[in-house]
Scaffold this active site. Structure first.
Site, mmCIF file in Angstrom:
data_model
loop_
_atom_site.group_PDB
_atom_site.id
_atom_site.type_symbol
_atom_site.label_atom_id
_atom_site.label_comp_id
_atom_site.label_asym_id
_atom_site.label_seq_id
_atom_site.Cartn_x
_atom_site.Cartn_y
_atom_site.Cartn_z
ATOM 1 C CD GLU A 191 -53.785 49.266 -46.493
ATOM 2 O OE1 GLU A 191 -53.374 48.311 -47.181
ATOM 3 O OE2 GLU A 191 -54.964 49.674 -46.550
ATOM 4 C CB THR B 196 -58.506 46.114 -57.989
ATOM 5 O OG1 THR B 196 -58.232 47.270 -58.797
ATOM 6 C CG2 THR B 196 -59.261 45.095 -58.819
ATOM 7 C CD GLU C 158 -69.987 59.516 -52.382
ATOM 8 O OE1 GLU C 158 -70.769 60.200 -53.045
ATOM 9 O OE2 GLU C 158 -69.138 60.011 -51.611
ATOM 10 C CB ALA D 74 -66.205 53.822 -46.813
ATOM 11 C CE LYS E 30 -59.324 57.479 -47.852
ATOM 12 N NZ LYS E 30 -59.494 56.951 -46.519
ATOM 13 C CG ASP F 252 -55.523 55.528 -48.028
ATOM 14 O OD1 ASP F 252 -55.577 55.091 -49.186
ATOM 15 O OD2 ASP F 252 -56.487 55.556 -47.231
ATOM 16 C CG LEU G 51 -69.296 58.372 -44.433
ATOM 17 C CD1 LEU G 51 -68.272 59.176 -43.634
ATOM 18 C CD2 LEU G 51 -70.618 58.307 -43.675
ATOM 19 C CB VAL H 203 -63.461 60.707 -50.370
ATOM 20 C CG1 VAL H 203 -63.293 61.562 -49.115
ATOM 21 C CG2 VAL H 203 -62.466 61.116 -51.432
#
Ligand code: ADP
Ligand code: ASP
Ligand code: MG
Length: 816
Positions: free
Chosen positions: A668, A556, A607, A612, A683, A679, A614, A610
């Protein structure tokens, strides 16, 4: 000559008795005439125990007696020719009448002595053997019913009588000689004392009867026919992945059965061992399967252990105090006292300082043990040289067994690691001096989880099962289920991993299935579930299910689940999440998560916080763990902003590009959530923390891409209007960049403990110049990578890659 023993299920129904006859016919056709030993019909001995106890307590037993009659009569009707039925009914009826009389006696006296109890229990084997011998006589006219109470002679320790081997062997041998032309059907379990009274050999004792006959008659083999494919690596009712063992030594079989592997009764191994007679455990319902051979010269095996056994529901007693230190003979006094009182001690451990002795007994022995110990050590207790006896019930023993343990170091480490990881607290440990077994005492309600976890740990070439509880069924959740479904065969085959999704919840409903929810129909199951979504109930259920290798997956973007992470770690459950909120809130929380996970030996993988899927977090951790130090991180970690600046060139205007990004699903609902840099900030903050900086949200300096008017617009519509109004501002940026042959890049930076996010114009020499589409890029400049930074680049957004990252984290749980 062979002995063939058939257990309760093998004589439990008309169809199983037919199978038994097929097995005998196959032997017969090879010219063999085995001795057949039979148990009571499955469940009958328990029924007799119940009846006896009912009678002793003044309760009715007629319904159970009727059930007992019916079970036998139904088989007679099904398998005996009409003309043979009446004599069988008559003989059986005589038994039932005698049994009823006995029970009436118990009811009248309200007293059940061990002697009467044995006599009552003997009817199970007497009836079944009588019945089967009559049925067999239709195919083998030489069939003869043998009441073993006349041949196996014991002392008068009713319930667990000790065999007089010498006398017994003589009696069996002479009986066998006199009946050498007969096919013997012998009652298992029962024996007789000198006075001609019936005794029994202990529950499960028919196996022992077979071994006693085998030894007396120098049998070439003792076959134990049961309802499983042999001795298995664990009780198949508790461990789905248990598998049958090919070979075992007598000692291994003895240890496994002593610690609860009910498939064979421990004393059975002794006569067989002394005469080196192989015992073969076979499945009546799958006779072609080779089964397990227990033998003297068992070939060496590459399994680290042979199996895991357990005894549920035992009690432990702990005696400690200064009075024990250095007192020779103290434990001798204790244990001979318990032996005198016939209290069976299952396991003993003594601390090396001799300060305490812990031992395990059956619950029904606890009261007596307490009484006799308190009496024996009255003086020491009064003088405070001994502390009051501590008794704990609801405990269990788990034992790993195998001769290979002796040669292989690290076995106990592996055992404790598997238990520790799953939050199973070990109360006491005992290793047999033979090093054939290590046993631990744990709480009984952890047993199922513990035994499965230990099984997974030792039989590594087997599949390891991960139990996943998944929160969130949006894009990422859904995609993850599809990926898991599509890859399940591959995972099983190549990684030996099976993932069972045992719980799913979204904001509306939740659903559970301990065997794993179907990844084809989970949506329907969730929809139809009776359980309304309730996060706290979801977590409680996950804890109550107490499954091994358990993982909580938070897919979520909500702050709500974060509040439960700590509790989840404390329950020894790993967390895998793409939710960034947890790691980017207060530093103290970030720290608590890590400390708690570490303390409880579980994993916390994120993981996908940051870039997705990668490998950014993993790379950073590997650098840090191997002693490298981060000097600078530069990154573009917003796929949305990358897309926008990659398209904002030439004729394009900023308003249209943002609109396009939104239409393509890159932003978004309010594009400012991306463009404000919030966002991205999360990260950078997570990276900075993972690089060792104690940093809070306010420490990341964000220079927004947007002018103030755009940021402050009241609605999304107003925001778009403001983009148009500010067109000149954006155009100016674009022209400046293009004039200098540069491109616009929104870059996050961490250097010397300072973090910032700023819009830059970079030329073709900059590593970020070539970035295309919605790609992410990150460059780590470290002590080791200082000339040329280590760069990770690739698609950093989208459900497919994010779900794949969650998937990879999940598979890594428990990998080390
Ligand atoms: P029988 O009536 O044939 O003597 P039992 O019920 O006494 O059969 O023993 C067989 C049962 O033992 C199996 O059905 C199985 O559930 C249980 N069992 C417990 N541990 C093991 C094990 N390690 N291997 C095989 N069976 C086991
Ligand atoms: N019928 C006895 C019992 O159930 C003995 C046996 O089956 O081995 O314990
Ligand atoms: Mg048995």
């Amino acid at each position: 000559m062979k002995i063939l023993k058939f257990g309760g299920t093998s004589v439990g129904s008309a169809s199983s008795i037919q199978t038994l006859l097929q097995i005998l016919k196959a032997e017969h056709s090879q010219g063999n005439r085995p001795v057949v030993v039979l148990s009571a019909m499955g469940g009958v001995t328990n029924l007799l125990v119940e009846m006896a106890e009912n009678a002793a307590a003044g309760r009715e037993f007629t319904a159970q007696l009727a059930e007992l009659e019916k079970r036998h009569f139904d088989v007679v009707k099904a398998l005996l020719d009409i003309q043979n039925q009446n004599p069988a009914f008559t003989r059986l009826k005589i038994h039932f009448n005698q049994l009823e009389e006995l029970l009436q006696g118990v009811l009248t006296l309200r007293e059940l002595t061990p002697k009467t109890r044995d006599q009552i229990l003997s009817y199970g084997e007497r009836c079944s053997t009588l019945m089967v011998s009559k049925i067999a006589a239709q195919h083998f006219p030489e069939a003869l019913f043998v009441d073993a109470s006349e041949l196996i002679k014991t002392d008068s320790a009713f319930g667990q009588a000790k065999v007089n081997t010498e006398l017994t062997e003589l009696l069996i041998q002479s009986f066998y000689r006199e009946n050498s032309d007969k096919l013997l059907f012998v009652t298992g379990y029962i024996a007789g004392n000198d006075a001609g009274q019936i005794t029994t050999l202990g529950r499960g004792g028919s196996d022992y009867t077979a071994a006693i006959f085998g030894s007396a008659l120098n049998a070439e083999e003792i076959q134990i026919w049961t309802d499983v494919n042999g001795m298995m690596t664990a009780d198949p009712r508790m461990v789905q992945k248990a598998f049958p063992l090919e070979e075992l030594s007598y000692t291994e079989a003895m240890e496994l059965s002593y610690f609860g592997a009910k498939v064979i009764y421990p004393p059975t191994m002794i006569p067989a061992f002394l005469k080196k007679i192989p015992i073969v455990i076979k499945n009546t319902f799958e006779p072609e399967f080779a089964g397990t051979v227990i033998r003297h010269d068992c070939k060496s095996s590459n399994l680290p252990i042979k199996g895991i056994s357990s005894i549920n529901n035992i009690s432990i007693l702990n005696l400690q105090g200064s009075g024990m230190v250095g007192k020779s003979g103290f434990s001798g006094r204790l244990f001979s006292l318990l032996a005198r009182e016939q209290i069976n001690i299952i396991l003993i451990t003594q601390s090396s300082s001799e300060h305490s002795i812990t031992f395990a007994v059956q619950p029904h022995d606890v009261e007596k043990a307490k009484q006799v110990i308190e009496l024996e050590f009255e003086l020491e207790l009064l003088a405070n040289k001994l502390e009051p006896l501590v008794i704990e019930s609801n405990q269990a023993i788990l034992a790993i067994v195998g001769e290979n343990m002796k040669q292989t170091p690290g076995m106990s480490g592996k055992l404790f690691h598997a238990l520790g990881r799953n939050g199973v607290n070990v109360r006491a440990i005992a290793q047999g001096s033979s090093e054939y077994n290590i046993s631990v005492i744990i709480s009984a309600n952890e047993l199922s989880k513990a035994i499965n976890a230990v099984h997974d740990a030792f039989f590594i070439n087997l599949t390891k099962t991960l139990h996943a509880f998944c929160l969130g069924t949006g894009n990422i959740g859904k995609t993850l289920f599809n990926q898991l479904n599509a890859h399940k065969d591959y995972l099983q085959k190549n990684n030996g991993i099976q993932v069972k999704v045992v719980g799913i919840s979204n904001t509306r409903k939740m659903v559970f299935n301990i065997d794993g929810l179907s990844l084809d129909t989970w949506q329907d199951e969730l929809q139809e579930s009776m359980h309304e979504a309730d996060l706290s109930a979801f977590i409680s259920k996950m804890k109550d299910m107490n499954l091994p290798n358990c993982v909580f997956i938070d897919n979520t973007a909500s702050p709500k689940p974060i509040a439960f992470y700590e509790e989840v770690f404390k329950s020894n459950i790993s967390v895998v999440t793409c939710n960034k909120i947890g790691n980017s809130a207060a530093y103290s929380q970030y720290e608590t998560f890590r400390d708690t996970a570490r303390k409880h030996g579980v994993d916390f993988f994120y993981e996908t916080n940051v870039g997705a899927g990668l490998p950014i977090i993993r790379t950073l951790k590997d650098l840090m763990n191997s002693g490298d130090r981060v000097k600078r991180i530069e990154a573009i970690l917003s796929g949305t902003i990358s897309f926008i600046f990659n398209h904002f060139k030439g004729e394009a205007n900023f308003h249209d590009v943002v609109k396009e990004a939104q239409e393509k699903g890159y932003t978004e609902p309010d594009p400012r959530d991306d463009l404000s840099g919030k966002d991205f900030m999360r990260k950078i903050l997570i990276l900075a923390r993972d690089a060792g900086y104690h940093m809070e949200e306010a420490d990341v300096k964000i220079k927004s891409v947007l002018p103030k008017a755009c940021l402050e617009a009241a609605t999304v519509e107003d925001f778009y209007a403001s983009l148009k109004a500010e067109n000149a501002f954006f155009d100016d940026l674009k022209q400046q960049a293009e004039a200098g042959k540069k491109v616009l890049r929104y870059i996050g930076k961490l250097e010397d403990g300072q973090a910032s996010i700023t819009l830059h114009m970079v030329d073709e020499n900059h590593p970020f110049y070539m970035l295309s589409g919605s790609d992410n890029i990150i460059s780590f400049t470290t002590d080791r990578y200082k000339e040329r930074p280590l760069v990770v680049k690739g698609p950093g957004a989208g459900a497919e890659v994010t779900a794949a990252g969650v998937f990879a984290d999940l598979i890594n749980v428990g990998a080390n």
